[in-house]
Design a protein around this motif. Structure first.
Motif, mmCIF file in Angstrom:
data_model
loop_
_atom_site.group_PDB
_atom_site.id
_atom_site.type_symbol
_atom_site.label_atom_id
_atom_site.label_comp_id
_atom_site.label_asym_id
_atom_site.label_seq_id
_atom_site.Cartn_x
_atom_site.Cartn_y
_atom_site.Cartn_z
ATOM 1 N N VAL A 166 54.555 29.235 43.096
ATOM 2 C CA VAL A 166 53.958 30.110 42.090
ATOM 3 C C VAL A 166 52.856 30.957 42.721
ATOM 4 O O VAL A 166 52.744 32.153 42.465
ATOM 5 C CB VAL A 166 53.400 29.289 40.914
ATOM 6 N N ALA A 167 52.044 30.337 43.587
ATOM 7 C CA ALA A 167 50.975 31.068 44.242
ATOM 8 C C ALA A 167 51.521 32.177 45.148
ATOM 9 O O ALA A 167 50.976 33.297 45.185
ATOM 10 C CB ALA A 167 50.111 30.094 45.058
ATOM 11 N N GLN A 168 52.599 31.892 45.841
ATOM 12 C CA GLN A 168 53.197 32.894 46.734
ATOM 13 C C GLN A 168 53.793 34.065 45.963
ATOM 14 O O GLN A 168 53.874 35.188 46.485
ATOM 15 C CB GLN A 168 54.264 32.244 47.601
ATOM 16 N N GLU A 169 54.183 33.831 44.715
ATOM 17 C CA GLU A 169 54.792 34.888 43.915
ATOM 18 C C GLU A 169 53.776 35.794 43.238
ATOM 19 O O GLU A 169 54.143 36.807 42.661
ATOM 20 C CB GLU A 169 55.707 34.263 42.857
ATOM 21 N N LEU A 170 52.518 35.412 43.272
ATOM 22 C CA LEU A 170 51.474 36.246 42.635
ATOM 23 C C LEU A 170 51.221 37.520 43.432
ATOM 24 O O LEU A 170 51.269 37.518 44.651
ATOM 25 C CB LEU A 170 50.179 35.444 42.511
ATOM 26 N N HIS A 230 52.192 22.061 32.196
ATOM 27 C CA HIS A 230 53.424 22.829 32.040
ATOM 28 C C HIS A 230 53.416 24.021 32.985
ATOM 29 O O HIS A 230 52.365 24.606 33.291
ATOM 30 C CB HIS A 230 53.583 23.302 30.597
ATOM 31 N N GLU A 231 54.585 24.387 33.455
ATOM 32 C CA GLU A 231 54.727 25.529 34.360
ATOM 33 C C GLU A 231 54.138 26.800 33.761
ATOM 34 O O GLU A 231 53.632 27.668 34.485
ATOM 35 C CB GLU A 231 56.210 25.735 34.696
ATOM 36 N N ALA A 232 54.166 26.916 32.430
ATOM 37 C CA ALA A 232 53.618 28.107 31.773
ATOM 38 C C ALA A 232 52.142 28.289 32.109
ATOM 39 O O ALA A 232 51.673 29.420 32.291
ATOM 40 C CB ALA A 232 53.806 28.002 30.258
ATOM 41 N N ALA A 233 51.394 27.178 32.182
ATOM 42 C CA ALA A 233 49.965 27.272 32.488
ATOM 43 C C ALA A 233 49.747 27.773 33.917
ATOM 44 O O ALA A 233 48.780 28.489 34.189
ATOM 45 C CB ALA A 233 49.310 25.910 32.306
ATOM 46 N N LEU A 234 50.652 27.424 34.815
ATOM 47 C CA LEU A 234 50.532 27.876 36.200
ATOM 48 C C LEU A 234 50.823 29.358 36.339
ATOM 49 O O LEU A 234 50.210 30.057 37.153
ATOM 50 C CB LEU A 234 51.493 27.087 37.096
ATOM 51 N N ARG A 235 51.762 29.844 35.540
ATOM 52 C CA ARG A 235 52.206 31.233 35.685
ATOM 53 C C ARG A 235 51.413 32.214 34.829
ATOM 54 O O ARG A 235 51.561 33.421 34.982
ATOM 55 C CB ARG A 235 53.698 31.328 35.345
ATOM 56 N N MET A 236 50.600 31.707 33.932
ATOM 57 C CA MET A 236 49.782 32.592 33.109
ATOM 58 C C MET A 236 48.633 33.141 33.955
ATOM 59 O O MET A 236 47.753 32.399 34.373
ATOM 60 C CB MET A 236 49.237 31.841 31.885
ATOM 61 N N HIS A 245 43.124 37.416 41.262
ATOM 62 C CA HIS A 245 41.909 37.027 41.972
ATOM 63 C C HIS A 245 41.257 35.791 41.352
ATOM 64 O O HIS A 245 40.443 35.120 42.007
ATOM 65 C CB HIS A 245 40.910 38.185 42.015
ATOM 66 N N VAL A 246 41.623 35.476 40.111
ATOM 67 C CA VAL A 246 41.151 34.249 39.466
ATOM 68 C C VAL A 246 42.202 33.143 39.590
ATOM 69 O O VAL A 246 41.877 31.985 39.885
ATOM 70 C CB VAL A 246 40.820 34.495 37.974
ATOM 71 N N THR A 247 43.463 33.509 39.389
ATOM 72 C CA THR A 247 44.539 32.527 39.368
ATOM 73 C C THR A 247 44.807 31.907 40.737
ATOM 74 O O THR A 247 45.045 30.698 40.847
ATOM 75 C CB THR A 247 45.835 33.168 38.829
ATOM 76 N N LEU A 248 44.791 32.709 41.789
ATOM 77 C CA LEU A 248 45.075 32.181 43.123
ATOM 78 C C LEU A 248 44.090 31.088 43.555
ATOM 79 O O LEU A 248 44.510 30.019 44.005
ATOM 80 C CB LEU A 248 45.106 33.318 44.145
ATOM 81 N N PRO A 249 42.784 31.318 43.440
ATOM 82 C CA PRO A 249 41.847 30.228 43.785
ATOM 83 C C PRO A 249 42.025 29.010 42.884
ATOM 84 O O PRO A 249 41.819 27.875 43.333
ATOM 85 C CB PRO A 249 40.467 30.875 43.587
ATOM 86 N N GLN A 250 42.415 29.247 41.628
ATOM 87 C CA GLN A 250 42.637 28.121 40.730
ATOM 88 C C GLN A 250 43.830 27.280 41.195
ATOM 89 O O GLN A 250 43.768 26.046 41.208
ATOM 90 C CB GLN A 250 42.870 28.622 39.306
ATOM 91 N N LEU A 251 44.909 27.921 41.578
ATOM 92 C CA LEU A 251 46.070 27.193 42.083
ATOM 93 C C LEU A 251 45.738 26.461 43.385
ATOM 94 O O LEU A 251 46.181 25.333 43.611
ATOM 95 C CB LEU A 251 47.240 28.148 42.287
ATOM 96 N N ALA A 252 44.946 27.110 44.237
ATOM 97 C CA ALA A 252 44.535 26.467 45.489
ATOM 98 C C ALA A 252 43.697 25.224 45.195
ATOM 99 O O ALA A 252 43.826 24.198 45.880
ATOM 100 C CB ALA A 252 43.742 27.451 46.347
ATOM 101 N N HIS A 253 42.863 25.310 44.175
ATOM 102 C CA HIS A 253 42.035 24.156 43.797
ATOM 103 C C HIS A 253 42.912 23.018 43.273
ATOM 104 O O HIS A 253 42.664 21.839 43.582
ATOM 105 C CB HIS A 253 41.019 24.574 42.737
#
Length: 281
Positions: free
Chosen positions: A277-281, A171-177, A183-191
């Protein structure tokens, strides 16, 4: 006699019990057909005692089971004697987590439908650490590290040769949380993006705009066995993993998994949204 049967051994015993009950036989009647004591049938069905592949085929014959694919799969389960890498965690983690690794290791295909977290098999170590830090009661740092190393070893099913096919609807919610911060979320999205490019990984995103949330947003994982009767559903509960394997339950979650995928974006558009989502962080 076994004192700590594995989840897979318990499943074999349960499936043999289902065959016997479907044939309308009591354990006493089954023991007479085999010429053994009644408690031997009970011990096999409770996984307190092992059973040979030949004995599995004999039982299936007495139980009038004509499903050759199922009988072959059960015989293969009975032939397994060695235990996997997860046994090194036997004294460190709950038994249900070891059972989960065993199910994933033997699965023909794996699926996930999640709403608030990235699926465990796709998590980075930093993201997993933040997930475990949220547990109640709070885990000690060494326990967290044990959980992380165990999770990383579970992920090997996606890297071995051949890798296990994996489909996930997130779900999109998991991506935006922003768990742990950017610094944790960006590498996770890249992965996620990196994994989504692999041939054996199919990633879909269920957006806020989809207007539907099959199953009321419940997260679950689906492991496909060699035959449909040996599929397994895993629910991630606060008190530990819960496994479902009855026919009705499997049918329900197959439908839910299909509805989640049908409601989500296709893989290419899902990657585009993750980039956004990554670009908006």
């Amino acid at each position: 006699m076994r004192s700590n049967p594995t989840g897979r051994q318990l499943r074999l015993g349960a499936e043999l019990r289902k065959l016997r009950e479907r044939a309308g036989l009591t354990s006493t009647q089954a023991s007479r057909l085999l010429g053994v004591q009644q408690n031997q049938i009970s011990n096999v069905e409770a996984a307190r005692a092992g059973v040979s592949p030949d004995r599995v085929r004999t039982l299936a014959c007495h139980y009038d089971c004509g499903d050759k694919a199922l009988v072959n799969a059960l015989s293969n389960m009975a032939s397994e004697r060695s235990r996997g890498w997860w046994e090194e965690y036997r004294e460190l983690l709950p038994a249900a987590l070891l059972d989960l690794a065993e199910v994933e290791h033997h699965a023909e295909r794996l699926g996930a439908a999640v709403t608030l977290h990235i699926p465990g098999l796709l998590q980075t170590t930093d993201y997993a650490r933040e997930v475990f830090r949220q547990d109640v009661p709070e885990m000690a740092p060494p326990d967290i590290e044990h959980r992380i190393s165990f999770r990383v070893k579970r992920q090997a099913v996606l890297y071995r040769e051949p890798p296990t096919p994996y489909r996930a609807t997130i779900h999109e919610a998991a991506l935006r949380m922003r768990l742990g911060g950017a610094h944790v979320t960006l590498p996770q999205l890249a992965h996620l993006l990196d994994m989504s490019e692999r041939d054996h990984v199919t990633l879909r995103v269920l957006t806020f705009d989809a207007g539907t949330l099959p199953g009321s947003g419940q997260s679950f994982y689906y492991s496909t066995g060699p035959v449909p009767q040996l599929d397994t559903v895993h629910l991630d509960q606060s008190h530990g993993p819960v496994f479902l394997d009855s026919g009705a339950q499997l049918d329900k979650y197959r439908v839910l998994l299909g509805r989640m995928e049908a409601s989500a974006l296709p893989p290419d558009k899902s990657r585009d949204l993750i980039h956004k989502v990554a670009q908006e962080l």
